[in-house]
Design a protein around this motif. Structure first.
Motif, PDB file in Angstrom:
ATOM      1  N   LEU A 111      -0.810   2.024  -4.706  1.00 10.43           N
ATOM      2  CA  LEU A 111       0.496   2.117  -5.109  1.00 10.43           C
ATOM      3  C   LEU A 111       0.830   2.527  -6.442  1.00 10.43           C
ATOM      4  CD1 LEU A 111       1.782  -1.486  -3.283  1.00 10.43           C
ATOM      5  CD2 LEU A 111       2.272   0.868  -2.617  1.00 10.43           C
ATOM      6  N   SER A 112       1.907   3.511  -6.513  1.00 14.45           N
ATOM      7  CA  SER A 112       2.144   3.920  -7.876  1.00 14.45           C
ATOM      8  C   SER A 112       2.989   2.803  -8.509  1.00 14.45           C
ATOM      9  CB  SER A 112       3.042   5.091  -7.682  1.00 14.45           C
ATOM     10  OG  SER A 112       3.641   5.605  -8.980  1.00 14.45           O
ATOM     11  N   ALA A 113       3.457   2.890  -9.617  1.00 14.45           N
ATOM     12  CA  ALA A 113       4.274   2.305 -10.316  1.00 14.45           C
ATOM     13  C   ALA A 113       5.751   2.425 -10.186  1.00 14.45           C
ATOM     14  CB  ALA A 113       3.981   2.230 -12.004  1.00 14.45           C
ATOM     15  N   THR A 114       5.993   3.537  -9.663  1.00 19.61           N
ATOM     16  CA  THR A 114       7.304   3.966  -9.439  1.00 19.61           C
ATOM     17  C   THR A 114       7.469   4.464  -8.051  1.00 19.61           C
ATOM     18  OG1 THR A 114       6.947   6.081 -10.243  1.00 19.61           O
ATOM     19  CG2 THR A 114       7.818   4.583 -11.860  1.00 19.61           C
ATOM     20  N   GLY A 115       8.759   4.670  -7.522  1.00 21.95           N
ATOM     21  CA  GLY A 115       9.072   5.214  -6.233  1.00 21.95           C
ATOM     22  C   GLY A 115      10.372   5.996  -6.515  1.00 21.95           C
ATOM     23  N   PRO A 116      10.882   6.698  -5.447  1.00 22.30           N
ATOM     24  CA  PRO A 116      12.155   7.642  -5.234  1.00 22.30           C
ATOM     25  C   PRO A 116      13.499   6.739  -5.469  1.00 22.30           C
ATOM     26  CG  PRO A 116      11.075   7.480  -3.404  1.00 22.30           C
ATOM     27  CD  PRO A 116      10.234   6.614  -4.043  1.00 22.30           C
ATOM     28  N   PRO A 117      14.320   7.203  -5.991  1.00 26.82           N
ATOM     29  CA  PRO A 117      15.682   6.592  -6.068  1.00 26.82           C
ATOM     30  C   PRO A 117      16.415   7.282  -4.857  1.00 26.82           C
ATOM     31  CG  PRO A 117      15.714   8.437  -7.785  1.00 26.82           C
ATOM     32  CD  PRO A 117      14.291   8.314  -7.195  1.00 26.82           C
ATOM     33  N   GLY A 118      17.265   6.190  -4.241  1.00 29.32           N
ATOM     34  CA  GLY A 118      17.769   6.769  -2.851  1.00 29.32           C
ATOM     35  C   GLY A 118      18.646   5.494  -2.345  1.00 29.32           C
ATOM     36  N   VAL A 119      18.886   5.564  -1.268  1.00 26.93           N
ATOM     37  CA  VAL A 119      19.635   4.569  -0.446  1.00 26.93           C
ATOM     38  C   VAL A 119      18.869   3.929   0.657  1.00 26.93           C
ATOM     39  CG1 VAL A 119      21.731   3.957   0.903  1.00 26.93           C
ATOM     40  CG2 VAL A 119      21.830   5.564  -0.816  1.00 26.93           C
ATOM     41  N   LEU A 120      18.630   2.436   0.549  1.00 24.53           N
ATOM     42  CA  LEU A 120      17.703   1.716   1.437  1.00 24.53           C
ATOM     43  C   LEU A 120      18.868   0.960   2.482  1.00 24.53           C
ATOM     44  CD1 LEU A 120      14.936   1.040   1.947  1.00 24.53           C
ATOM     45  CD2 LEU A 120      15.206  -0.981   0.683  1.00 24.53           C
ATOM     46  N   GLY A 139      17.504   2.621  -7.836  1.00 19.68           N
ATOM     47  CA  GLY A 139      17.402   3.379  -9.153  1.00 19.68           C
ATOM     48  C   GLY A 139      16.229   3.855  -9.501  1.00 19.68           C
ATOM     49  N   ASN A 140      16.166   4.268 -10.861  1.00 18.75           N
ATOM     50  CA  ASN A 140      14.986   4.824 -11.420  1.00 18.75           C
ATOM     51  C   ASN A 140      13.829   3.617 -11.595  1.00 18.75           C
ATOM     52  OD1 ASN A 140      15.832   7.455 -11.584  1.00 18.75           O
ATOM     53  ND2 ASN A 140      16.779   7.218 -13.517  1.00 18.75           N
ATOM     54  N   ASP A 141      14.489   2.381 -11.466  1.00 23.06           N
ATOM     55  CA  ASP A 141      13.531   1.108 -11.750  1.00 23.06           C
ATOM     56  C   ASP A 141      12.759   0.981 -10.238  1.00 23.06           C
ATOM     57  OD1 ASP A 141      15.667   0.048 -10.153  1.00 23.06           O
ATOM     58  OD2 ASP A 141      15.986  -1.401 -11.684  1.00 23.06           O
ATOM     59  N   SER A 142      13.039   1.717  -9.235  1.00 23.17           N
ATOM     60  CA  SER A 142      12.498   1.443  -7.728  1.00 23.17           C
ATOM     61  C   SER A 142      13.008  -0.068  -7.234  1.00 23.17           C
ATOM     62  CB  SER A 142      11.150   1.637  -7.919  1.00 23.17           C
ATOM     63  OG  SER A 142      10.525   2.884  -8.488  1.00 23.17           O
ATOM     64  N   ALA A 143      13.642  -0.738  -7.974  1.00 27.97           N
ATOM     65  CA  ALA A 143      13.954  -2.281  -7.321  1.00 27.97           C
ATOM     66  C   ALA A 143      14.977  -2.161  -6.358  1.00 27.97           C
ATOM     67  CB  ALA A 143      14.172  -3.102  -8.462  1.00 27.97           C
ATOM     68  N   TYR A 144      15.203  -3.334  -5.526  1.00 25.88           N
ATOM     69  CA  TYR A 144      16.118  -3.366  -4.483  1.00 25.88           C
ATOM     70  C   TYR A 144      16.428  -4.809  -4.480  1.00 25.88           C
ATOM     71  CZ  TYR A 144      12.447  -4.069  -0.807  1.00 25.88           C
ATOM     72  OH  TYR A 144      11.580  -4.225  -0.349  1.00 25.88           O
ATOM     73  N   SER A 145      17.457  -5.266  -4.020  1.00 26.07           N
ATOM     74  CA  SER A 145      17.993  -7.001  -3.556  1.00 26.07           C
ATOM     75  C   SER A 145      18.944  -6.740  -2.690  1.00 26.07           C
ATOM     76  CB  SER A 145      18.012  -7.607  -4.818  1.00 26.07           C
ATOM     77  OG  SER A 145      18.153  -8.922  -4.681  1.00 26.07           O
ATOM     78  N   VAL A 146      18.772  -7.552  -1.440  1.00 30.62           N
ATOM     79  CA  VAL A 146      19.737  -7.402  -0.589  1.00 30.62           C
ATOM     80  C   VAL A 146      19.985  -8.862  -0.029  1.00 30.62           C
ATOM     81  CG1 VAL A 146      20.091  -5.025  -0.021  1.00 30.62           C
ATOM     82  CG2 VAL A 146      18.517  -6.505   1.354  1.00 30.62           C
ATOM     83  N   LEU A 147      21.037  -9.352   0.447  1.00 30.03           N
ATOM     84  CA  LEU A 147      21.297 -10.880   1.214  1.00 30.03           C
ATOM     85  C   LEU A 147      21.474 -10.276   2.729  1.00 30.03           C
ATOM     86  CD1 LEU A 147      23.620 -12.759  -0.944  1.00 30.03           C
ATOM     87  CD2 LEU A 147      21.223 -13.185  -0.598  1.00 30.03           C
ATOM     88  N   LEU A 148      20.452 -10.914   3.442  1.00 31.36           N
ATOM     89  CA  LEU A 148      20.633 -10.524   4.846  1.00 31.36           C
ATOM     90  C   LEU A 148      20.529 -11.951   5.612  1.00 31.36           C
ATOM     91  CD1 LEU A 148      17.727  -7.827   5.128  1.00 31.36           C
ATOM     92  CD2 LEU A 148      20.068  -7.396   5.034  1.00 31.36           C
ATOM     93  N   LEU A 149      21.269 -11.613   6.787  1.00 36.48           N
ATOM     94  CA  LEU A 149      20.978 -12.958   7.890  1.00 36.48           C
ATOM     95  C   LEU A 149      19.477 -12.553   8.224  1.00 36.48           C
ATOM     96  CD1 LEU A 149      24.340 -12.719   9.945  1.00 36.48           C
ATOM     97  CD2 LEU A 149      23.578 -14.337   8.309  1.00 36.48           C
ATOM     98  N   PRO A 150      18.805 -13.966   8.612  1.00 37.05           N
ATOM     99  CA  PRO A 150      17.436 -13.786   9.273  1.00 37.05           C
ATOM    100  C   PRO A 150      17.580 -12.986  10.534  1.00 37.05           C
ATOM    101  CG  PRO A 150      18.030 -15.944   8.682  1.00 37.05           C
ATOM    102  CD  PRO A 150      19.359 -15.241   8.229  1.00 37.05           C
ATOM    103  N   GLY A 151      16.528 -12.372  10.841  1.00 36.36           N
ATOM    104  CA  GLY A 151      16.580 -11.591  11.951  1.00 36.36           C
ATOM    105  C   GLY A 151      15.669 -10.302  12.100  1.00 36.36           C
TER     106      GLY A 151
END
Length: 535
Positions: A111-120, A139-151
């Motif tokens: 794994l690299s330390a970075t990834g591509p920006p875009g929409v997940l 974004g450029n930090d490659s991080a994401y965070s979302v709230l989901l219902l279990p499933g």
């Protein structure tokens, strides 16, 4: 507030006693009131409005949409029997947090330390009434965070960088807060080739095709390659994900008069970090369209109306679509003012669709036919639009001037049509022969919309319709959030949009809307009768 045990699972619907109301004088339905004695006849006063006594039980589902600032996600409550004398309690399922980083992965698995920006995007799989996917920007930090219902979810990624392929992961199940460890290949596998075709219909001489757009889609997952546009020499380069399996190749060309899309099935396969063309030998694809789909000649069609008058067909669009062992062909062209259109296609079976402008008196028309290009022009009769004539009346049969009537094609292939009832409550609209959902919205306070389903066969045979607005009735309820680290008891959730729906003709039909108060309770006036299915 007391709740009875009508809960299909731990989360969902429960019954609760209806809130009582009081007040004064002979007022008609929908009028404001204070007590039952204010209302005419057998009407009762609920939520300060004269309505019919509580309806019998109905199958209702609920769309529940918390505000964006909430820790709860939008959710759908499966239809269950609801008694209007009891009301409902909706227990929101708590969300889980899915977060991490989308990183590049090398072919050796590092794994690299970075990834591509875009929409997940996360699209929930198992609900029968799917809500929109949950999307988050990386974004450029490659991080994401979302709230989901279990499933179970299908997770997909659309990169900002056109040189990075999109990716769709296999369905994943999220039960608890988690980091799903998403990664994407750092180096796309390059596929290159040259696109050639006959210089014009009926010719066997081939030449490079400039300006065509190519993209391939993985059949197993839906991941797609980068998009490439051919050079003056017809050359193109695609970037595909390693290990992404068999792909279909889509080739699109356009000019001032037409748009053509060819889909070549099973064009190449990426079993590992390498991809192999199935359309030709060697690493470079020599894609000669003429050799694959054969010689094409102009198939000529002339559209005619049912009567003797010949309209100006300017603004009309025709599309022809055919399926073949090698794939698909689809061509869209404008129709000439004379009603003639020509398609350069190989012999075969096709679907031909003609779409006149909205202001035309002729209907959108689809026909299946066998095409032998080069023969004389074939005449296609385009049926006239049907005039939808209706009278809008209240529950007593009195006209409702100013009511809005909306027609939405059941196949969702046309825009919504609407008209306002005149001073006599009448409406008239030219419509295509589709099955329609008809929504009647009274121009009267506290009279809810009424929904009716009308089949195309009814439009053909009926001279007019009577659209009767149903009696209003009241529905009360509350939306509760589960205990957590902060709140040790179930609490009401404010500012939640509630949309009850009924399933008619396999489609959820919204029958009302309300927003919860600060204490999580809501009340609404809805139609006392279920939407009418077609006979």
């Amino acid at each position: 507030m007391k709740r009875l045990a009508l809960v299909a699972s731990l989360w969902g619907l429960a019954l609760m006693p209806a809130c009582s109301s009081n007040s004064v004088s002979p007022l008609d339905r929908g009028a404001e009131c204070s007590t039952d004695t204010d209302c005419q006849g057998n009407l009762t006063c609920r939520f300060d409005v004269c309505v019919v006594p509580d309806a019998t039980s109905r199958q209702l589902g609920f769309r529940v949409i918390p505000p964006n600032s909430s820790l709860y996600r939008p959710q759908v409550i499966t239809p269950a029997e609801v008694d209007f004398t009891e009301g409902v309690t909706i227990a929101l399922r708590p969300s889980i947090r899915v977060e991490g980083k989308l990183l590049f992965r090398s072919l050796d698995g590092r794994l690299s330390a970075t990834g591509p920006p875009g929409v997940l995007s996360f699209r929930r799989e198992e609900t029968a009434y799917n809500t929109l996917p949950i999307q988050t920007t990386i974004g450029n930090d490659s991080a994401y965070s979302v709230l989901l219902l279990p499933g179970r979810y299908t997770v997909s990624f659309r990169p900002d960088d056109p040189n990075v392929p999109s990716k769709v992961w296999e369905t994943r199940e999220f039960k608890l807060d988690t980091d799903p460890e998403l990664s994407i290949a750092q180096d796309a596998t390059r596929l290159q080739g040259t696109l050639r075709d006959a210089s014009m219909p009926g010719m066997v001489q081939v030449m490079p095709i400039e300006g065509a757009k190519l993209v391939a889609v993985a059949k197993a997952t839906g991941s797609s390659t980068t998009v490439s546009e051919t050079t003056q020499q017809g050359e193109f380069i695609l970037g595909a994900l390693p290990f992404s399996g068999v792909h279909d190749l889509k080739v699109s060309t356009s000019d001032e008069t037409s748009e053509t899309q060819l889909t070549f099935a099973n064009a190449f396969e990426c079993e590992d970090e390498r991809c192999t063309w199935n359309l030709s030998d060697g690493e470079n694809l020599e894609l000669n369209i003429l050799n694959i789909i054969g010689e094409r000649k102009d198939a000529r069609f002339v559209f005619i109306p049912p009567g003797e008058a010949r309209p100006d067909w300017t603004g009309t669009v025709a599309t022809i679509r055919g399926e073949f062992p090698w794939g698909q062909i689809r061509i869209t062209k404008p129709v000439a003012a004379s009603g003639e259109v020509r398609f350069p296609v190989p012999p075969g079976n096709y679907e031909l669709t003609v779409t006149p402008p909205d202001e035309f008196s002729l209907s959108r028309h689809l026909t299946s036919l066998s095409v032998d290009p080069g023969n004389e022009a074939r005449e296609i009769t385009v049926p006239a639009r049907t005039q939808f004539i209706a009278s809008v009346v209240d529950p007593d049969g009195e006209p409702l001037p100013g009511a809005t009537v909306e027609l939405q094609a059941a196949e969702s292939i046309a825009s919504t049509l609407s008209a306002t009832a005149d001073e006599y409550g009448d409406v008239s609209l030219p419509v295509d022969l589709y099955d329609f959902w008809v929504t009647i919205r009274p121009n009267v306070a506290n009279l809810p919309p009424t929904v009716r389903f009308i089949r195309a066969s009814e439009l053909e045979t009926a001279t007019s319709f009577t659209l009767r607005v149903q009696e209003p009735t009241a529905l009360a309820g509350e939306v509760l959030g589960a205990p957590d680290e902060v709140n040790t008891e179930w609490i009401g959730i404010p500012d939640v949009a509630i949309q009850p729906f009924e399933v008619i003709e396999n489609r959820p039909v919204t029958v009302g809307e309300a927003t919860t108060r600060d204490d999580g309770q809501f009340q609404m006036i809805i139609s006392s009768v279920a939407p009418e299915p077609a006979p």
